[in-house]
Design an enzyme around this catalytic site. Structure first.
Site, PDB file in Angstrom:
ATOM      1  N   LYS A  22       0.837  -1.370   0.055  1.00 34.30           N
ATOM      2  CA  LYS A  22      -0.035  -0.040  -0.112  1.00 34.30           C
ATOM      3  C   LYS A  22       1.005   1.322   0.037  1.00 34.30           C
ATOM      4  O   LYS A  22       0.578   2.191  -1.031  1.00 34.30           O
ATOM      5  CB  LYS A  22      -0.840  -0.131   1.305  1.00 34.30           C
ATOM      6  CG  LYS A  22      -1.727   1.334   1.481  1.00 34.30           C
ATOM      7  CD  LYS A  22      -2.544   1.278   3.087  1.00 34.30           C
ATOM      8  CE  LYS A  22      -2.962   2.490   3.356  1.00 34.30           C
ATOM      9  NZ  LYS A  22      -2.016   3.374   3.618  1.00 34.30           N
ATOM     10  N   ASN A  23       1.858   1.376   1.015  1.00 31.51           N
ATOM     11  CA  ASN A  23       2.656   2.571   1.063  1.00 31.51           C
ATOM     12  C   ASN A  23       3.542   2.847  -0.095  1.00 31.51           C
ATOM     13  O   ASN A  23       4.002   4.092  -0.008  1.00 31.51           O
ATOM     14  CB  ASN A  23       3.464   2.545   2.446  1.00 31.51           C
ATOM     15  CG  ASN A  23       2.391   2.574   3.660  1.00 31.51           C
ATOM     16  OD1 ASN A  23       1.278   2.941   3.729  1.00 31.51           O
ATOM     17  ND2 ASN A  23       2.665   2.201   4.701  1.00 31.51           N
ATOM     18  N   ARG A  92      -5.176   9.990   3.653  1.00 29.73           N
ATOM     19  CA  ARG A  92      -4.032  11.016   3.958  1.00 29.73           C
ATOM     20  C   ARG A  92      -3.169  10.973   2.833  1.00 29.73           C
ATOM     21  O   ARG A  92      -2.212  11.880   2.727  1.00 29.73           O
ATOM     22  CB  ARG A  92      -3.363  10.233   5.141  1.00 29.73           C
ATOM     23  CG  ARG A  92      -1.942  11.205   5.564  1.00 29.73           C
ATOM     24  CD  ARG A  92      -2.320  12.093   6.294  1.00 29.73           C
ATOM     25  NE  ARG A  92      -0.810  12.836   6.435  1.00 29.73           N
ATOM     26  CZ  ARG A  92      -0.977  13.935   7.098  1.00 29.73           C
ATOM     27  NH1 ARG A  92      -2.024  14.695   7.439  1.00 29.73           N
ATOM     28  NH2 ARG A  92       0.271  14.600   7.458  1.00 29.73           N
ATOM     29  N   CYS A 116      -6.697   7.755   8.722  1.00 28.35           N
ATOM     30  CA  CYS A 116      -7.094   7.320  10.084  1.00 28.35           C
ATOM     31  C   CYS A 116      -6.650   8.427  11.098  1.00 28.35           C
ATOM     32  O   CYS A 116      -5.573   9.116  11.275  1.00 28.35           O
ATOM     33  CB  CYS A 116      -5.882   6.109  10.450  1.00 28.35           C
ATOM     34  SG  CYS A 116      -6.582   4.564   9.574  1.00 28.35           S
ATOM     35  N   ARG A 121      -1.110  14.843  12.551  1.00 29.92           N
ATOM     36  CA  ARG A 121      -0.193  14.649  11.451  1.00 29.92           C
ATOM     37  C   ARG A 121      -0.024  15.728  10.630  1.00 29.92           C
ATOM     38  O   ARG A 121      -0.672  16.005   9.594  1.00 29.92           O
ATOM     39  CB  ARG A 121      -0.288  13.317  10.751  1.00 29.92           C
ATOM     40  CG  ARG A 121      -0.613  12.293  11.768  1.00 29.92           C
ATOM     41  CD  ARG A 121      -0.644  11.065  10.768  1.00 29.92           C
ATOM     42  NE  ARG A 121      -1.403  10.529   9.950  1.00 29.92           N
ATOM     43  CZ  ARG A 121      -1.804   9.456   9.347  1.00 29.92           C
ATOM     44  NH1 ARG A 121      -0.874   8.502   9.253  1.00 29.92           N
ATOM     45  NH2 ARG A 121      -2.565   9.235   8.388  1.00 29.92           N
ATOM     46  N   PRO A 122       0.533  16.988  11.027  1.00 22.86           N
ATOM     47  CA  PRO A 122       0.533  18.219  10.414  1.00 22.86           C
ATOM     48  C   PRO A 122       1.280  18.236   9.127  1.00 22.86           C
ATOM     49  O   PRO A 122       2.221  17.515   9.054  1.00 22.86           O
ATOM     50  CB  PRO A 122       0.924  19.474  11.279  1.00 22.86           C
ATOM     51  CG  PRO A 122       1.905  18.210  12.192  1.00 22.86           C
ATOM     52  CD  PRO A 122       1.365  17.020  12.335  1.00 22.86           C
ATOM     53  N   LEU A 125       5.730  20.334   7.684  1.00 18.03           N
ATOM     54  CA  LEU A 125       6.913  20.025   7.052  1.00 18.03           C
ATOM     55  C   LEU A 125       6.746  19.911   5.518  1.00 18.03           C
ATOM     56  O   LEU A 125       7.863  20.532   4.631  1.00 18.03           O
ATOM     57  CB  LEU A 125       7.406  18.374   7.414  1.00 18.03           C
ATOM     58  CG  LEU A 125       7.798  18.448   9.136  1.00 18.03           C
ATOM     59  CD1 LEU A 125       8.174  16.982   9.149  1.00 18.03           C
ATOM     60  CD2 LEU A 125       9.058  19.340   9.385  1.00 18.03           C
ATOM     61  N   ASP A 304       3.208   0.994  12.769  1.00 12.95           N
ATOM     62  CA  ASP A 304       1.996   0.451  12.195  1.00 12.95           C
ATOM     63  C   ASP A 304       1.763  -1.170  12.591  1.00 12.95           C
ATOM     64  O   ASP A 304       0.819  -1.620  12.345  1.00 12.95           O
ATOM     65  CB  ASP A 304       2.242   0.287  10.587  1.00 12.95           C
ATOM     66  CG  ASP A 304       1.861   1.663  10.014  1.00 12.95           C
ATOM     67  OD1 ASP A 304       1.148   2.496  10.712  1.00 12.95           O
ATOM     68  OD2 ASP A 304       1.961   1.863   8.838  1.00 12.95           O
ATOM     69  N   ARG A 397      -8.870  -0.496   3.809  1.00 13.92           N
ATOM     70  CA  ARG A 397      -8.011   0.601   3.220  1.00 13.92           C
ATOM     71  C   ARG A 397      -6.559  -0.030   2.757  1.00 13.92           C
ATOM     72  O   ARG A 397      -5.805   0.490   2.026  1.00 13.92           O
ATOM     73  CB  ARG A 397      -7.827   1.823   3.978  1.00 13.92           C
ATOM     74  CG  ARG A 397      -9.124   2.705   4.216  1.00 13.92           C
ATOM     75  CD  ARG A 397      -8.807   3.902   5.068  1.00 13.92           C
ATOM     76  NE  ARG A 397      -7.549   4.590   4.701  1.00 13.92           N
ATOM     77  CZ  ARG A 397      -6.483   4.935   5.385  1.00 13.92           C
ATOM     78  NH1 ARG A 397      -6.670   4.731   6.609  1.00 13.92           N
ATOM     79  NH2 ARG A 397      -5.696   5.578   4.834  1.00 13.92           N
TER      80      ARG A 397
END
Length: 416
Positions: A22-23, A92, A116, A121-122, A125, A304, A397
């Protein structure tokens, strides 16, 4: 089908093939926007997040079609620069389209991305780094607008090795004029997959696999065929699930080269782990041995998979201590596990002590995020009696078919 029914109490036995990552798939699919030709991305998992990314690419004007072994993306006709609100707010990883669209068009309009609820999780950056490359950000009516009259290479140092920020810098960097030097880049294997795909397309990126990347921008990218690696988190889920339930399993195509910290933890938990080119074999102890676990950025133990270790150690032979260093809301699973008879003390917001019990019992529990949901299914397999896991849209997901995979290993898991 938003619930999963589990008839637990069966030791796992058998073989399961590990799906594509997925990632890795999501940023690679985003990167196809920079390639004004056709790319064939093989081994993409058929999961909700990939379907959402495909919908986003189609909304932007890409021609996308599934084939048996992957996805063909043709971005030659893309003209639109505004992303579909529904897909962005639910995923996300849509944030990696920020760097790709700025690289392609010099501007983008998008909603703030969702996903999620596992902590703050700003995107500061991302914005600060892209700002050094000439991108200006404005906000209006809840929309984030980014534009760059001229995207230029820059020397950027990340104060934290953010995976998302690293991906956006890479995507913008290959399209920028000049050279971008990124210090403090994330080391996750999925970053390497993105770099390898772009290099196959004609980009020049030095230092792949290290914390210092040198990206030579402005090169014309061509279409290619690329295979997404297997999903190390899915592999870790089933490996650690086997440790918790007992039995033995072979994880076909599991990427053992990317799983050193997970394999070491599995061995500390008492598992016999053997790796080969074809995958990973694990044989579980009667009950997991207790461990002290601290999550960390790669190559440390991945956040995770913390929930799965927590679930497995509810039946541990002693007390396990887990410290979460990445996301502050990863322990939302604790309340659900206690419904199944687990004995867990919250030391503080970032630490728990898991006192192993001889048996768990079935219960109705609710998934509130992706990885915690997978851990609850694992706990259901471990427990005696029947469990129902609700809120499974989170699980879909990231897992193609978690019920099918557990059934391959002999568990009794069905969607309802």
């Amino acid at each position: 089908m938003d619930s999963i029914r589990v008839q637990g109490g069966v030791a796992l036995q058998g073989k399961v093939r590990i799906q594509g990552s997925k990632n890795a798939s999501l940023p690679v699919l985003a990167a196809t926007l920079l390639v004004e030709e056709r790319s064939f991305i093989k081994n993409c998992p058929r999961i909700a997040d990939v379907h959402s990314m495909v919908s986003l690419l189609k909304c932007l004007g890409c021609c996308v079609r599934w084939q048996e072994t992957g996805i063909v993306v043709d971005s030659s006709c893309v003209r639109k620069r505004e992303m579909c609100q529904k897909a962005v707010t639910g995923m996300r990883s849509s944030l990696c389209l920020l760097g790709a669209l700025i690289g392609r068009f010099g501007e983008v309009i998008m909603e703030y991305p969702g996903g999620c609820v596992i902590g703050q999780r700003p995107i500061d950056l991302h914005m600060a780094a892209l700002g050094q490359m000439g991108v200006k950000f404005t906000q209006k009516n809840g929309l984030l607008m980014a534009s760059a009259e001229r995207l230029c290479g820059a020397c950027i140092r990340l104060p934290f090795p953010s995976v998302g920020a690293t991906e956006n810098i890479i995507l913008a960097g290959v399209a920028a004029e000049g050279v971008t030097v990124l210090e403090g880049a994330a080391l996750e294997p999925e970053i390497g997959a993105l770099c390898r795909y772009l290099c196959c397309c004609g980009a020049c990126i030095e230092g792949v696999g290290s914390g210092r990347l040198v990206i030579h921008g402005g090169r014309r990218l061509r279409g290619t065929t690329f295979r997404v690696p297997a999903d190390r988190i899915v592999a870790g889920t089933y490996l650690l699930g086997c440790i918790g339930t007992g039995g033995s399993a072979f994880l076909e195509q599991a990427p053992e080269e990317d799983m050193a910290a997970v394999l070491e933890t599995a061995r500390q938990m008492g598992g016999y782990v053997c790796t080969c080119r074809e995958g990973i074999y694990v044989q579980a102890p009667r009950r997991p041995k207790p461990v002290r676990l601290v999550t960390a950025t790669y190559p440390g133990f991945p956040t995770d998979l913390q929930s799965v270790v927590l679930a497995a150690e509810t039946r541990g032979d002693g007390t396990t201590y887990i410290e979460e260093k990445i996301f502050e809301n990863r322990f939302r699973i604790v309340e659900e596990l206690t419904k199944m008879g687990a004995c867990i003390d919250k030391v503080d917001s970032g630490r728990v002590a898991v006192h192993g019990v001889e048996r768990l019992h079935g219960a109705k529990v609710t998934a509130r995020e992706l990885r915690g949901g997978a851990a609850l299914v694992t706990a259901g397999v471990m427990a005696e009696g029947e469990s129902f896991v609700e809120g499974c849209s989170f699980i879909y997901r990231g897992y193609e078919n978690i019920g099918r995979d557990f059934r391959e290993l002999g568990a009794r898991v069905t969607s309802v």
